[in-house]
Design a protein around this motif. Sequence first.
Motif, PDB file in Angstrom:
ATOM      1  N   THR A  32       0.827  -1.197   0.000  1.00  0.00           N
ATOM      2  CA  THR A  32       0.000   0.000   0.000  1.00  0.00           C
ATOM      3  C   THR A  32       0.864   1.251   0.000  1.00  0.00           C
ATOM      4  O   THR A  32       1.692   1.445   0.902  1.00  0.00           O
ATOM      5  N   GLY A  33       0.657   2.081  -1.023  1.00  0.00           N
ATOM      6  CA  GLY A  33       1.316   3.372  -1.083  1.00  0.00           C
ATOM      7  C   GLY A  33       0.464   4.410  -0.374  1.00  0.00           C
ATOM      8  O   GLY A  33      -0.765   4.392  -0.478  1.00  0.00           O
ATOM      9  N   ILE A  34       1.114   5.295   0.353  1.00  0.00           N
ATOM     10  CA  ILE A  34       0.395   6.340   1.088  1.00  0.00           C
ATOM     11  C   ILE A  34       0.853   7.709   0.589  1.00  0.00           C
ATOM     12  O   ILE A  34       2.052   7.985   0.510  1.00  0.00           O
ATOM     13  N   PHE A  72      10.194   4.650   3.228  1.00  0.00           N
ATOM     14  CA  PHE A  72      10.173   5.932   2.521  1.00  0.00           C
ATOM     15  C   PHE A  72      10.444   5.615   1.056  1.00  0.00           C
ATOM     16  O   PHE A  72      11.351   4.816   0.761  1.00  0.00           O
ATOM     17  N   VAL A  73       9.697   6.208   0.141  1.00  0.00           N
ATOM     18  CA  VAL A  73       9.910   5.958  -1.282  1.00  0.00           C
ATOM     19  C   VAL A  73       9.849   7.262  -2.066  1.00  0.00           C
ATOM     20  O   VAL A  73       9.344   8.268  -1.573  1.00  0.00           O
ATOM     21  N   THR A  74      10.362   7.233  -3.277  1.00  0.00           N
ATOM     22  CA  THR A  74      10.243   8.365  -4.188  1.00  0.00           C
ATOM     23  C   THR A  74       9.078   8.092  -5.128  1.00  0.00           C
ATOM     24  O   THR A  74       8.576   6.972  -5.199  1.00  0.00           O
ATOM     25  N   LEU A  98       5.160   7.087   1.536  1.00  0.00           N
ATOM     26  CA  LEU A  98       5.440   5.860   2.280  1.00  0.00           C
ATOM     27  C   LEU A  98       4.863   4.667   1.535  1.00  0.00           C
ATOM     28  O   LEU A  98       3.854   4.795   0.832  1.00  0.00           O
ATOM     29  N   TYR A  99       5.482   3.522   1.720  1.00  0.00           N
ATOM     30  CA  TYR A  99       5.010   2.286   1.107  1.00  0.00           C
ATOM     31  C   TYR A  99       4.969   1.228   2.199  1.00  0.00           C
ATOM     32  O   TYR A  99       5.964   1.017   2.902  1.00  0.00           O
ATOM     33  N   LEU A 100       3.833   0.572   2.360  1.00  0.00           N
ATOM     34  CA  LEU A 100       3.604  -0.365   3.456  1.00  0.00           C
ATOM     35  C   LEU A 100       3.409  -1.785   2.963  1.00  0.00           C
ATOM     36  O   LEU A 100       2.908  -2.000   1.869  1.00  0.00           O
ATOM     37  N   LYS A 101       3.724  -2.733   3.825  1.00  0.00           N
ATOM     38  CA  LYS A 101       3.304  -4.127   3.657  1.00  0.00           C
ATOM     39  C   LYS A 101       2.316  -4.370   4.787  1.00  0.00           C
ATOM     40  O   LYS A 101       2.622  -4.161   5.960  1.00  0.00           O
ATOM     41  N   ILE A 102       1.113  -4.782   4.423  1.00  0.00           N
ATOM     42  CA  ILE A 102       0.046  -5.023   5.391  1.00  0.00           C
ATOM     43  C   ILE A 102      -0.363  -6.487   5.292  1.00  0.00           C
ATOM     44  O   ILE A 102      -0.550  -7.009   4.195  1.00  0.00           O
TER      45      ILE A 102
END
Length: 150
Positions: free
Chosen positions: A70-72, A98-100, A105-109
Motif C-alpha cells: 500500500t502506497g500512502i 520511505f519511497v520516491t 510511504l510504502y507499506l506491507k500489510i
Amino acid sequence: MDMLDEFDVKIIKELEKDGRIAYSTIASNLKISNTMVHQRINRLFEQGIITGIKPILNEKQIGYDWASFTGITLNKDSDSERIIEALKEIPEITECYFVTGSFTLYLKITARNHEHMRKILYDKIDNIPGIAKTDSMVELGCAFKRNVSL
C-alpha cells in the motif's frame, strides 16, 4: 564490504541456514575456535551488521491469508514522522518504507481476510490525520525473499 572478512561471511552464512545453530557447531564447521565465533558474532551485532536473530513466521499458517502493498500519499510530507508513529501502532503493518515517486510511504500489510484488510485500510489507516489517500495492490504470494548475497 570492507568491514567483513571471509570468516565473517562464512559465519553469517551459517546463521542464515539456521539462526538457532550452536556457536560451537559453527566453530566446528568452519574449523575455527568457539571464542572466535563468539567474538565475531558480538562484533557483527555491535556494528549493526546483524540486527537480530528471530523466527520468520509463515503468516498463512497462522491465519493471515491476505497481504497488500500500500502506497500512502500525505497531505504534507512534513507530517511523516507523526504519521509513521501512528502506523507503528497498527500491528498488521509489518513493513514501512520511505519511497520516491507518487507516494511518500510504502507499506506491507498482512490481514486474516479481505474484511480484515478493509478494516485496516478504512478504519485504521484512513483515520490517521494527514493521510490524503492510499493505493493498494493485493499480494498473491511471495516468489522469494532473501538477504543480499555476501
